[in-house]
Design a protein around this motif. Structure first.
Motif, PDB file in Angstrom:
ATOM      1  N   CYS A   1       1.412  -1.179   0.179  1.00 21.47           N
ATOM      2  CA  CYS A   1      -0.046  -0.054   0.255  1.00 21.47           C
ATOM      3  C   CYS A   1       0.990   0.797   0.371  1.00 21.47           C
ATOM      4  O   CYS A   1       0.389   2.615  -0.477  1.00 21.47           O
ATOM      5  N   LYS A   2       1.756   0.953   0.640  1.00 19.18           N
ATOM      6  CA  LYS A   2       3.361   2.248   1.161  1.00 19.18           C
ATOM      7  C   LYS A   2       3.378   2.530  -0.870  1.00 19.18           C
ATOM      8  O   LYS A   2       3.251   3.586  -1.213  1.00 19.18           O
ATOM      9  N   ARG A   3       3.474   1.716  -1.321  1.00 17.80           N
ATOM     10  CA  ARG A   3       4.081   1.827  -3.139  1.00 17.80           C
ATOM     11  C   ARG A   3       2.991   2.455  -4.058  1.00 17.80           C
ATOM     12  O   ARG A   3       3.339   3.175  -4.639  1.00 17.80           O
ATOM     13  N   MET A   4       1.685   2.158  -3.627  1.00 18.65           N
ATOM     14  CA  MET A   4       1.051   2.257  -4.617  1.00 18.65           C
ATOM     15  C   MET A   4       0.244   3.766  -3.878  1.00 18.65           C
ATOM     16  O   MET A   4       0.072   4.788  -4.668  1.00 18.65           O
ATOM     17  N   ILE A   5       0.502   4.455  -2.509  1.00 15.72           N
ATOM     18  CA  ILE A   5       0.233   5.215  -2.319  1.00 15.72           C
ATOM     19  C   ILE A   5       1.175   6.428  -2.260  1.00 15.72           C
ATOM     20  O   ILE A   5       0.672   7.516  -3.360  1.00 15.72           O
ATOM     21  N   ILE A   6       2.485   6.117  -2.778  1.00 15.92           N
ATOM     22  CA  ILE A   6       3.767   6.843  -2.686  1.00 15.92           C
ATOM     23  C   ILE A   6       3.247   7.451  -5.034  1.00 15.92           C
ATOM     24  O   ILE A   6       3.157   8.221  -5.204  1.00 15.92           O
TER      25      ILE A   6
ATOM     26  N   SER B   1       0.325   6.711  -6.785  1.00 20.19           N
ATOM     27  CA  SER B   1      -0.281   8.337  -6.845  1.00 20.19           C
ATOM     28  C   SER B   1      -0.816   9.242  -6.108  1.00 20.19           C
ATOM     29  O   SER B   1      -0.970  10.029  -7.211  1.00 20.19           O
ATOM     30  N   GLY B   2       0.154   9.747  -5.480  1.00 14.07           N
ATOM     31  CA  GLY B   2       0.540  11.270  -5.723  1.00 14.07           C
ATOM     32  C   GLY B   2       0.237  11.536  -4.942  1.00 14.07           C
ATOM     33  O   GLY B   2       0.254  13.200  -4.389  1.00 14.07           O
ATOM     34  N   ILE B   3      -0.354  10.838  -3.695  1.00 18.33           N
ATOM     35  CA  ILE B   3      -1.168  11.748  -2.134  1.00 18.33           C
ATOM     36  C   ILE B   3       0.302  11.931  -1.527  1.00 18.33           C
ATOM     37  O   ILE B   3       1.128  11.572  -1.477  1.00 18.33           O
ATOM     38  N   LYS B   4       0.155  13.269  -0.983  1.00 16.59           N
ATOM     39  CA  LYS B   4       0.969  13.430   0.002  1.00 16.59           C
ATOM     40  C   LYS B   4       1.497  13.344   1.337  1.00 16.59           C
ATOM     41  O   LYS B   4       2.376  13.126   1.794  1.00 16.59           O
ATOM     42  N   THR B   5      -0.251  13.265   2.192  1.00 16.52           N
ATOM     43  CA  THR B   5       0.107  13.307   3.521  1.00 16.52           C
ATOM     44  C   THR B   5      -0.837  12.215   4.127  1.00 16.52           C
ATOM     45  O   THR B   5      -1.764  11.408   3.005  1.00 16.52           O
ATOM     46  N   VAL B   6      -0.411  11.247   4.951  1.00 19.45           N
ATOM     47  CA  VAL B   6      -1.350  10.112   5.495  1.00 19.45           C
ATOM     48  C   VAL B   6      -1.264   9.947   6.508  1.00 19.45           C
ATOM     49  O   VAL B   6      -0.915  10.873   7.837  1.00 19.45           O
TER      50      VAL B   6
ATOM     51  N   ASP C   1       4.001  12.055   6.471  1.00 20.51           N
ATOM     52  CA  ASP C   1       4.641  12.547   4.787  1.00 20.51           C
ATOM     53  C   ASP C   1       5.146  11.833   4.314  1.00 20.51           C
ATOM     54  O   ASP C   1       5.830  10.839   4.142  1.00 20.51           O
ATOM     55  N   VAL C   2       4.759  10.843   3.180  1.00 29.93           N
ATOM     56  CA  VAL C   2       4.995  10.126   1.864  1.00 29.93           C
ATOM     57  C   VAL C   2       5.708  10.807   1.371  1.00 29.93           C
ATOM     58  O   VAL C   2       6.515   9.116   1.483  1.00 29.93           O
ATOM     59  N   GLU C   3       6.744  11.624   1.546  1.00 27.95           N
ATOM     60  CA  GLU C   3       8.371  11.686   0.747  1.00 27.95           C
ATOM     61  C   GLU C   3       9.078  10.500   1.853  1.00 27.95           C
ATOM     62  O   GLU C   3       9.906  10.565   1.897  1.00 27.95           O
TER      63      GLU C   3
END
Length: 162
Positions: free
Chosen positions: A120-125, A127-132, A145-147
């Motif tokens: 899921c981390k890889r998909m979130i990265i 997808s362009g999502i910035k914050t979780v 911070d997804v970065e």
């Protein structure tokens, strides 16, 4: 009456979404928000048309005693984060936030030290999502911070779980 803060409002929504989940171990709900608008929601469940774990009455990961955070390829379900991402356009997710709540089925309590799995981390990265935002209690949460998942790539060290 005191007005609920915005982050907990969206985490409350993700908790309600989690109630649709079909996992026998943990119920997760995810809500993607951009510019104060809900873009998408997702919960844990088998792919469309397949039987859910709660329908068949068993969890293969539970039967095999697989620890949390490991061997998700054996799971019948699609994770909440993945289902929310699948249901949204990438252009809507760039710069967005994802709100995540997990409930342990056996105890009914929030999942301790909850985090997204490596898939899921890889998909979130991507997808362009910035914050979780991840719920820890009814009022407390963590901000990721997804970065930081790009910079601190746990897959390079072969780390398991979360």
């Amino acid at each position: 009456m005191k007005r609920r803060d915005k982050i907990n409002y969206y985490l409350d929504l993700s908790e309600v979404v989690s109630k649709r989940g079909t996992c026998l171990r943990r119920l997760y709900g995810a809500v993607i928000v951009k510019n104060d608008e809900v873009i998408s929601t997702g919960y844990v469940g088998a792919p469309r048309g397949r039987q859910n774990c709660n329908d068949i009455g068993k969890c293969i990961r539970q039967e095999l005693n697989i620890p949390r955070g490991q061997r998700y390829e054996l799971c019948r379900s699609v994770h909440a984060e993945a289902n929310a991402i699948i249901s949204a356009a990438r252009s809507d997710m760039i710069g967005a936030s994802l709100f995540l709540t997990g409930i342990d089925v056996a105890s009914g309590k929030y999942v301790e030290n909850s985090c997204c799995c490596s898939m899921c981390k890889r998909m979130i990265i991507n997808s362009g999502i910035k914050t979780v935002y991840i719920r820890d209690t009814a009022d407390d949460y963590r901000v990721i911070d997804v970065e930081s998942w790009v910079t601190n790539d746990e897959s390079l060290a072969g780390e398991m779980g979360y």
